[in-house]
Structures are given as structure tokens and as C-alpha cells.
Design a protein around this motif. Structure first.
Motif, PDB file in Angstrom:
ATOM      1  N   MET A   1       0.854  -1.158   0.000  1.00  0.00           N
ATOM      2  CA  MET A   1       0.000   0.000   0.000  1.00  0.00           C
ATOM      3  C   MET A   1       0.905   1.227   0.000  1.00  0.00           C
ATOM      4  O   MET A   1       1.601   1.476   0.975  1.00  0.00           O
ATOM      5  CB  MET A   1      -0.877  -0.044   1.247  1.00  0.00           C
ATOM      6  CG  MET A   1      -1.981   0.941   1.275  1.00  0.00           C
ATOM      7  SD  MET A   1      -3.362   0.642   0.178  1.00  0.00           S
ATOM      8  CE  MET A   1      -3.612  -1.102   0.328  1.00  0.00           C
TER       9      MET A   1
ATOM     10  N   TYR B   1      -5.412   2.592  -1.108  1.00  0.00           N
ATOM     11  CA  TYR B   1      -6.321   2.046  -0.102  1.00  0.00           C
ATOM     12  C   TYR B   1      -7.770   2.227  -0.539  1.00  0.00           C
ATOM     13  O   TYR B   1      -8.584   1.303  -0.419  1.00  0.00           O
ATOM     14  CB  TYR B   1      -6.091   2.691   1.267  1.00  0.00           C
ATOM     15  CG  TYR B   1      -6.968   2.065   2.334  1.00  0.00           C
ATOM     16  CD1 TYR B   1      -6.683   0.804   2.839  1.00  0.00           C
ATOM     17  CD2 TYR B   1      -8.110   2.716   2.795  1.00  0.00           C
ATOM     18  CE1 TYR B   1      -7.498   0.197   3.778  1.00  0.00           C
ATOM     19  CE2 TYR B   1      -8.935   2.125   3.735  1.00  0.00           C
ATOM     20  CZ  TYR B   1      -8.620   0.870   4.228  1.00  0.00           C
ATOM     21  OH  TYR B   1      -9.438   0.275   5.154  1.00  0.00           O
TER      22      TYR B   1
ATOM     23  N   SER C   1      -7.304  -7.993   4.984  1.00  0.00           N
ATOM     24  CA  SER C   1      -6.873  -6.767   5.654  1.00  0.00           C
ATOM     25  C   SER C   1      -7.925  -6.395   6.698  1.00  0.00           C
ATOM     26  O   SER C   1      -9.081  -6.132   6.349  1.00  0.00           O
ATOM     27  CB  SER C   1      -6.735  -5.625   4.643  1.00  0.00           C
ATOM     28  OG  SER C   1      -6.694  -4.375   5.313  1.00  0.00           O
TER      29      SER C   1
ATOM     30  N   GLN D   1      -8.334  -3.708   8.327  1.00  0.00           N
ATOM     31  CA  GLN D   1      -8.876  -2.369   8.112  1.00  0.00           C
ATOM     32  C   GLN D   1      -9.952  -2.383   7.026  1.00  0.00           C
ATOM     33  O   GLN D   1     -11.016  -1.781   7.183  1.00  0.00           O
ATOM     34  CB  GLN D   1      -7.757  -1.385   7.743  1.00  0.00           C
ATOM     35  CG  GLN D   1      -6.781  -1.114   8.866  1.00  0.00           C
ATOM     36  CD  GLN D   1      -5.866  -2.302   9.164  1.00  0.00           C
ATOM     37  OE1 GLN D   1      -5.429  -3.019   8.262  1.00  0.00           O
ATOM     38  NE2 GLN D   1      -5.580  -2.516  10.436  1.00  0.00           N
ATOM     39  N   VAL D   2      -9.704  -3.090   5.954  1.00  0.00           N
ATOM     40  CA  VAL D   2     -10.690  -3.193   4.874  1.00  0.00           C
ATOM     41  C   VAL D   2     -11.931  -3.935   5.375  1.00  0.00           C
ATOM     42  O   VAL D   2     -13.063  -3.533   5.085  1.00  0.00           O
ATOM     43  CB  VAL D   2     -10.081  -3.882   3.636  1.00  0.00           C
ATOM     44  CG1 VAL D   2     -11.144  -4.179   2.586  1.00  0.00           C
ATOM     45  CG2 VAL D   2      -8.963  -3.020   3.043  1.00  0.00           C
TER      46      VAL D   2
END
Length: 181
Positions: free
Chosen positions: A1, A7, A161, A163-164
Motif C-alpha cells: 500500500m 487504499y 486486511s 482495516q478493509v
């Protein structure tokens, strides 16, 4: 990233790959719970706890309609004294299961959020939900973890991920909120 745009693209691509069918089933379950005046228990750890609390806030405040019963949602991670008492005196594994066992009745709904699908306290709560004959809904990621097999309806965000996954969970919850209000 490498940058923010990367992102954003990753999140956008993940959202496009979400399966709509289980999300539509969640909407149907929550509509049914509302019509039957059932309770909906929402819970998760960390970012999932924040998403659970956010969802309960949206649903309790912004779904009031004069021609329909109010939604009855409880975020099990919002009562910090109860959560810490169970964690300290019994086990962190029961922080959601024990309060839900005290409050739930058959026909209520358990909505679990776990990015990994393997949080022991979330899994224990889902076992209690099954024993108590609650409808079990899960939002997870990665490959679904153990949570996917403990749900009547499960959405697995196609990502590895955290966060995703957490971002997608909030988008899913917002889409459910907009569909049921």
C-alpha cells in the motif's frame, strides 16, 4: 500500500465483491425481529465493537416510525462495568455470552462482528445464542474463521486486511440500516 488512493481502490474493489444475498437476508431477519418485538444483541471486539455500537446508535435513534414497533437493539460491549466484571471475575471468553444469556429469549437475534471470525468471546456468545434459539448473524472476513459455521446468516468480506474488513462491515451495517428504516 503506497498511498491513500491505493487504499481507496482496495476498499472499493472489496465492496464490489460483497455478496448481496446474505446482506438481504440480514435485512429480512431484522425486519422480522422488529415486527415481532424481538431483541437484537450486537457485539464484537476492538474496531468491531465500535462498529457494533455505531450500528445500535443508528438503529435505535433513526428508525423510529409511528406505524411500526421500535427496534430493540443492545450493544453488549457498551456496558463496560458488566464487561469488565465478567472479564475479571470469570473469563474474558464470557463477556458477551453471560449478559446475553441473562437478557435474551428464544426468537431474539445475535449479530456478531469479528474480522477474523475466531474471537473466543464472540464464538462463545454464538454458542449460547444457538442454545437459546436465537437467530445468529455474523459479519467476518478472511476465510470466515470458526464464526461462519455458527451463523444462520453470515457475510464474509473477501479480504485479508483487518482495516478493509472493518470498513466493509460498517458499509454493510449502514446498508442494512438504510434498508430497514
Amino acid at each position: 500500500m503506497n498511498n491513500v488512493r491505493d487504499y481507496f481502490e482496495l476498499v472499493s474493489d472489496t465492496l464490489r465483491r460483497l455478496p448481496p444475498e446474505p446482506i438481504e437476508r440480514i435485512v429480512a431477519c431484522l425486519r422480522q425481529a422488529r415486527a415481532a418485538n424481538r431483541r437484537i444483541f450486537v457485539f464484537g471486539n476492538g474496531g468491531s465493537s465500535a462498529n457494533a455500537s455505531h450500528f445500535v446508535n443508528d438503529m435505535v435513534k433513526s428508525t423510529v416510525r409511528p406505524d411500526q414497533p421500535r427496534f430493540k437493539l443492545i450493544c453488549l460491549s457498551d456496558n463496560v462495568p458488566t464487561l469488565t466484571a465478567y472479564a475479571n471475575d470469570v473469563s474474558y471468553d464470557v463477556i458477551f455470552a453471560e449478559p446475553m444469556a441473562a437478557l435474551a429469549e428464544p426468537g431474539d437475534v445475535a449479530l456478531a462482528l469479528s474480522g477474523s471470525g475466531n474471537s473466543p468471546n464472540v464464538l462463545k456468545a454464538m454458542d449460547v445464542a444457538k442454545e437459546m434459539e436465537l437467530t445468529r448473524i455474523g459479519l467476518t472476513g478472511f476465510a470466515g474463521g470458526k464464526l461462519k459455521d455458527k451463523c444462520d446468516v453470515c457475510v464474509i468480506v473477501p479480504s485479508d486486511s483487518m482495516q478493509v474488513i472493518e470498513d466493509a462491515h460498517l458499509v454493510i451495517l449502514h446498508s442494512v440500516f438504510l434498508a430497514v428504516r
